[in-house]
Design a protein around this motif. Structure first.
Motif, PDB file in Angstrom:
ATOM      1  N   ILE A 155       0.845  -1.202   0.000  1.00 41.78           N
ATOM      2  CA  ILE A 155       0.000   0.000   0.000  1.00 41.78           C
ATOM      3  C   ILE A 155       0.879   1.250   0.000  1.00 41.78           C
ATOM      4  O   ILE A 155       0.653   2.201  -0.757  1.00 41.78           O
ATOM      5  N   ASN A 156       1.900   1.249   0.850  1.00 38.05           N
ATOM      6  CA  ASN A 156       2.792   2.414   0.899  1.00 38.05           C
ATOM      7  C   ASN A 156       3.532   2.592  -0.420  1.00 38.05           C
ATOM      8  O   ASN A 156       3.773   3.703  -0.864  1.00 38.05           O
ATOM      9  N   GLY A 157       3.892   1.486  -1.045  1.00 27.31           N
ATOM     10  CA  GLY A 157       4.606   1.553  -2.317  1.00 27.31           C
ATOM     11  C   GLY A 157       3.732   2.109  -3.425  1.00 27.31           C
ATOM     12  O   GLY A 157       4.208   2.833  -4.296  1.00 27.31           O
ATOM     13  N   ILE A 158       2.456   1.787  -3.405  1.00 28.36           N
ATOM     14  CA  ILE A 158       1.570   2.231  -4.490  1.00 28.36           C
ATOM     15  C   ILE A 158       1.000   3.626  -4.211  1.00 28.36           C
ATOM     16  O   ILE A 158       0.967   4.484  -5.092  1.00 28.36           O
ATOM     17  N   PHE A 159       0.557   3.841  -2.992  1.00 25.75           N
ATOM     18  CA  PHE A 159      -0.182   5.076  -2.709  1.00 25.75           C
ATOM     19  C   PHE A 159       0.589   6.071  -1.842  1.00 25.75           C
ATOM     20  O   PHE A 159       0.089   7.160  -1.561  1.00 25.75           O
ATOM     21  N   GLY A 160       1.751   5.682  -1.381  1.00 32.77           N
ATOM     22  CA  GLY A 160       2.545   6.635  -0.611  1.00 32.77           C
ATOM     23  C   GLY A 160       2.592   6.291   0.862  1.00 32.77           C
ATOM     24  O   GLY A 160       1.700   5.636   1.400  1.00 32.77           O
ATOM     25  N   ARG A 161       3.664   6.738   1.490  1.00 33.82           N
ATOM     26  CA  ARG A 161       3.889   6.366   2.884  1.00 33.82           C
ATOM     27  C   ARG A 161       3.010   7.128   3.864  1.00 33.82           C
ATOM     28  O   ARG A 161       2.975   6.801   5.049  1.00 33.82           O
ATOM     29  N   ASP A 162       2.318   8.157   3.374  1.00 33.64           N
ATOM     30  CA  ASP A 162       1.489   8.904   4.324  1.00 33.64           C
ATOM     31  C   ASP A 162       0.078   8.316   4.430  1.00 33.64           C
ATOM     32  O   ASP A 162      -0.762   8.842   5.132  1.00 33.64           O
TER      33      ASP A 162
END
Lengths: 449, 576
Positions: free
Chosen positions: B63-70
């Motif tokens: 999820i962080n890789g696709i949509f960002g770490r925030d």
């Protein structure tokens, strides 16, 4: 601290936030609650008696043999010292002695085998071959029309539990009362006694999303081997339950007299110190009672301490488990004093659960009256992991389906007889339960009403 | 923010080429109706396709890789199951419980709501709807196809995509909000098995008629989860799509790219977290009255310390795996310093990349060196208020040497073992000696106690001590015939033990394949072990060997086809 019912019902946050957005509001005015009580004041739902509920209560490491069994068989017995805290509830419970789990030559996987036989009726030959646990079998009959098929909690801080749909798939336990509160009484909670009812357009939308997901089953399982197909079938069964949850939220719930929204509570300090575990158990007990009273589920599984109990006193390195093996017995009494103290705390935890259910009044009775709780443990004598004389207790009469106030002695019968009796009381269509020497087709006549 | 728009490429073409690819697969399958005897023999040494559930870390990293770490996931995950020492094997056996489904659903909706919220939609959604209150199927299709390709780790089939577009439209009509409708459709994808499980797809192997292999997308996932603990990125998917990944050169190029990436750290952490059973660390508590310095923060730091040492040693320095048992290099925080009795300066720059961690090297001759003397090991394999030579010895054998120690028999009297108030048996060694005189206990305790007793200088919370109850601690011991004086001697013995390096290779093999090792794997494992020795016991080299090994991608004849020879659509789970 028990979760305290609020006098004033909270407004649903959802209603405040979303109001009428996106959907035609359907407002249903509800008459006074008294209209739902029959002439005798017995609470009715949908024109019939209130539904039965089932729960399991698990505590680790059993009791001291010789110190928990009542002397007299049948009714009007005197409570033995280790269970003395249960004395006020004697006529609401049954105690089963002389029941055992059979190994049939297989190794005793200590602290595990006893649980398997009590919860699943057998010692499974493999993880995949593990049958569903008793709460699952009963849930199939009484639990399919509620928001939650069952609720699992553990006061000892581990999400592992003993409830399973089979194949060794364990239903994880909630370890935080605050999280359980949010799950049950959070924004998605439909108060059955609310004056108005408005189907939530978001729930309508979610329902179609979930059916779009279900539609994909055939394409996904088509090329899988049998084992992976069974796993995805498990997934899709769970998905159907979620769909069911969402569908139910779109229907006006039946009013339930004893349903009040409990106050939120902060979690007690976590960890394995006995006071904290008892406090967590007490909070969970209160929440479970409210959850049943509000019709959110009819099945629960509560773990006070796990089979290999790591509960301990603050400042002490000795866990209950370590004590059962290493503590010297008192020369005068013959019992290990610290171990016994912990055993009595298990009884205290059970009393807290019984009290929580008894405190919710429904007409002339209480929530406890329409419930049956199956109380089990992992061993008959913890020091040597014995599976003989395993302590079992049932609490409540399941709406009069079981007689109570009885001490039943089993003469080395398999423990499964108690589970089968409960299943029959709750309408599970089964001719027998268990396998090998743990099989039984004979319920206990003395307690089945 | 990690997400980059470049990950999203127009995929109409992608789907078309995927469908072409499917038909090639089906054609290949049609050509292979009979398997040659040699092919059948080859099947004996390959496994079935494996369907693993995403681990919590894989879910988060994806999820962080696709949509960002925030993106905040909130919620919690389904319980993991350890089998044969690894959660990675349990992941191939588990399903999703009703409670787990609720949790996944809540997380999916939380993630999706953030992706479509005003703070993120302009970066994450590659188009704007004609109206924010009505369906826009073209825009929904574009976003769902692009996000779906990364979430399902392959292009969506047309049928899958149409379901998601229809879902978004229906929800938009219901809610009168385009983005809310799109979000619900995205949440649906995040809850589906195509995302929650690594679903492998099998195809005929054109180079070896009668044999089967993973298709290029399944291969990409296998690689990416092994090396990055996350789904494939756009480039890896493109290599799968274009066919390069099915050539030895193309595969090697991608493996080298993944190995060279900083994300290799995620992969190495995931493997060692699993192997060292660090997941259990979150539940670790010590009695606050006996060990006041051991707080929840210390427990977290202890786990992170071990991971930092491993990543630094194995990845950054590219050093010999065996030296992890003896290295004096470590990383400390002030809280850990209090237990290790090393003064560590308070965090100089709290927001520095090291987040307060400082490298430290124990001086030569210090009683600490290597993994076995770290807090994470000695504290985890102890009772809450007391050390346990038995638990520690068992952990060394089971975790590092892959040797199963039998469970204790059911009917044992333990009364003397750890009666710490016993004035005759004051140390753990004396108590265990007394206990192990019982014939039924002797066998197993002989296997584990001499290992654990070498670590008795470290109490349950990892602090150093030289005596217990006033009696001096004797740390002499022996493992498989090698005698030693103390923890450093034990560390050296494990360092030199061929069983330890063989075990590491076995664990990497099981972790990578996701299935139980069978005797048919022995030859392959032996080949990997020989390679590991030849490479100087370097983990990245071992990962490269297994990731480029064609055995990893060979699979047994699909069951459904075997059951029904007329079925040829086995080639694609997703072919419609």
């Amino acid at each position: 601290m028990v979760a305290i019912p609020t006098a004033v019902k909270r407004l649903h946050r959802r209603r405040v936030l979303r109001g009428m957005v996106g959907g035609a509001a359907v407002s249903v005015g509800l008459p006074l609650l008294n209209c739902f009580l029959n002439g005798n004041g017995a609470a009715l739902a949908a024109g019939g008696p209130l539904p039965t509920c089932f729960g399991t209560f698990f505590f680790g490491l059993g009791f001291n043999p010789g110190r928990w069994e009542p002397e007299a068989i049948g009714a009007n017995y005197t409570m033995a010292p280790e269970l003395s805290a249960l004395a006020p509830f004697r006529d609401k419970i049954n105690i089963y002695t002389g029941m055992q789990a059979f190994l049939d030559g297989r190794p005793n996987r200590v602290h595990d085998t006893g649980v398997q036989v009590c919860m699943h009726g057998e010692i499974a030959r493999s993880r995949e071959a593990t049958p569903p646990s008793i709460d699952s079998l009963i849930g199939d009959v009484i639990g399919t029309r509620t928001r939650f098929r069952s609720i699992e909690v553990s006061s000892i801080g581990s999400s592992r539990g003993y409830s399973s749909r089979g194949r060794g798939e364990v239903n994880p336990s909630e370890v935080s009362p605050a999280a359980l509160y949010a799950r049950i009484f959070g924004p998605e909670f439909q108060d059955p006694n609310a004056a108005t009812f408005t189907p939530d357009p978001l729930m309508l939308a979610r329902k179609s999303v979930l059916s779009g997901m279900s539609e994909q089953r055939a394409a996904l399982v088509r090329d899988l081997g049998a084992e992976d197909r069974a796993r995805l079938d498990g997934y899709f069964t769970s998905l159907r339950e979620l769909e069911n949850q969402v569908s139910l939220s779109l229907q006006k719930p039946e009013p339930l007299q004893a349903c009040t929204t409990p106050q939120t509570e902060k979690d007690p300090t976590t960890g394995t110190v006995v006071e904290n575990v008892l406090a967590t158990n007490k909070l969970f007990s209160g929440l479970l009672a409210h959850t049943l009273a509000c019709g959110q589920t009819r099945v629960f599984n509560s773990i006070y301490t796990s089979a290999l109990s790591t509960i301990r006193r603050a400042g002490s390195a000795d866990t209950h488990h370590v004590l059962t093996h290493e503590e010297k017995a008192d020369e005068k009494t013959g019992y290990q004093p610290e171990t016994t103290w912990f055993n009595e705390r298990s009884v205290e935890a059970l009393v807290d659960l019984i009290t929580a259910l008894s405190n919710l009044h429904e007409g002339p009775g209480t929530l406890l009256d329409r419930t049956v709780i199956y109380v089990s443990t992992d061993t008959g004598r913890a020091a040597v992991h014995s599976l003989i004389n395993m302590p079992l207790i049932t609490v409540g009469s399941a709406g009069g389906r079981m007689k109570t106030g009885i001490h039943y002695h089993g003469n080395s019968d398999p423990v499964t007889r108690v589970g089968l009796t409960i299943q029959r009381a709750l309408g599970v269509p089964t001719s027998s339960w268990g396998n090998d020497s743990n099989t039984t087709s004979a319920h206990i006549n003395d307690v089945l009403a | 923010m990690m997400m980059s728009i470049s990950l999203f490429k127009p995929t109409n073409d992608g789907i078309a080429s995927f469908l072409r690819f499917v038909s090639v697969g089906v054609m290949a399958a049609l050509l292979m109706t009979t398997a040659s005897p040699s092919a059948i023999a080859a099947e004996a040494s390959v496994g079935k396709p494996v369907m693993r559930r995403l681990s919590p870390e894989q879910y988060i990293l994806t999820i962080n890789g696709i949509f960002g770490r925030d993106i905040d996931l909130g919620g919690n995950f389904e319980t993991e199951v350890r089998e044969d020492g690894l959660l990675a094997l349990g992941a191939s056996r588990v399903s999703v419980s009703a409670t787990g489904m609720e949790r996944y659903d809540a997380m999916a909706r939380a993630v999706a709501a953030q992706v479509v919220d005003p703070a993120h939609r302009d970066t994450l959604i590659p188009c704007k709807p004609a109206s924010v209150s009505e369906p826009d199927n073209a825009c929904a299709r574009q976003f769902l196809a692009e996000a779906g390709r990364l979430l399902y780790r392959r292009p969506l089939t047309e049928q899958e995509l149409q379901i998601q577009v229809d879902t978004a439209a229906a929800a938009t009509v219901r809610l009168k909000k385009f983005y809310d409708g799109l979000g619900l459709s995205l949440a649906g994808m995040l809850g589906l098995p195509q995302f929650l499980f690594h679903m492998q797809t099998v195809e005929g192997d054109p180079a070896n008629p009668g044999q089967y292999r993973l298709d290029a997308y399944s291969k990409a996932s296998a690689l990416s989860f092994l090396l990055w603990n996350s789904g494939p990125d756009g480039e890896l998917l493109a290599a799968a799509e274009g066919g390069a990944l099915q050539t030895p050169e193309g595969l090697a190029r991608q493996v080298d790219r993944l190995l060279a990436s900083p994300r290799l750290e995620d992969g190495v952490r995931a493997f060692f977290t699993d192997m060292l059973q660090m997941h259990d660390f979150s539940a670790l508590t010590k009695d606050a009255e006996i060990y006041p310095k051991f707080t929840t923060g210390v427990a977290q730091d202890a786990r992170e310390q071990t991971m930092r040492v491993i990543v630094d040693h194995v990845v950054t320095r590219g050093a010999d795996y065996r030296d992890l048992f003896t290295t004096r290099r470590t990383f400390l925080t002030p809280a850990l310093g209090a237990i290790y009795q090393v003064p560590v300066r308070p965090y100089p720059e709290k927001d520095s990349p090291n987040r307060g961690w400082q490298p430290y090297e124990f001086p030569e001759g210090d009683h600490r060196a290597g993994l076995l003397t770290q807090l994470s090991f000695v504290a985890m394999h102890s009772h809450p208020g007391r050390s346990s030579p038995t638990l520690r010895g068992k952990a060394v054998r089971e975790i590092f040497l892959c040797q199963k120690v039998p469970d204790p028999p059911g009917n044992v009297n333990f009364e003397v073992v750890q009666d710490t108030k016993n004035t005759i048996h004051r140390t753990a060694r004396e108590r265990l000696d007394a206990h192990a005189r019982e014939p039924m206990c002797k066998g197993c305790h002989k296997l584990v106690d001499p290992i654990g007793l070498a670590l008795e200088n470290f109490d349950s919370a990892g602090g150093f001590r030289t005596s217990e109850n006033g009696a001096a601690i004797d740390t002499k011991g022996e493992i498989d015939g090698v005698k030693y004086e103390d923890a450093l001697g034990l560390a050296k013995a494990v360092h030199d033990s061929p069983a330890a390096t063989a075990c590491l290779v076995k664990r990497v093999h099981a972790y990578t394949t996701g299935r139980k090792t069978t005797p048919a794997d022995n030859e392959w494992i032996k080949r990997l072990q020989d390679g590991f020795i030849a490479d100087g016991y370097k983990i990245p080299a071992l990962l490269r060997r297994i990731a480029t090994d064609e055995m990893l991608y060979r699979v047994a004849r699909p069951q459904t086809e075997a059951a029904n020879p007329a079925t040829t659509l086995f080639a694609q789970t997703t072919a419609q």
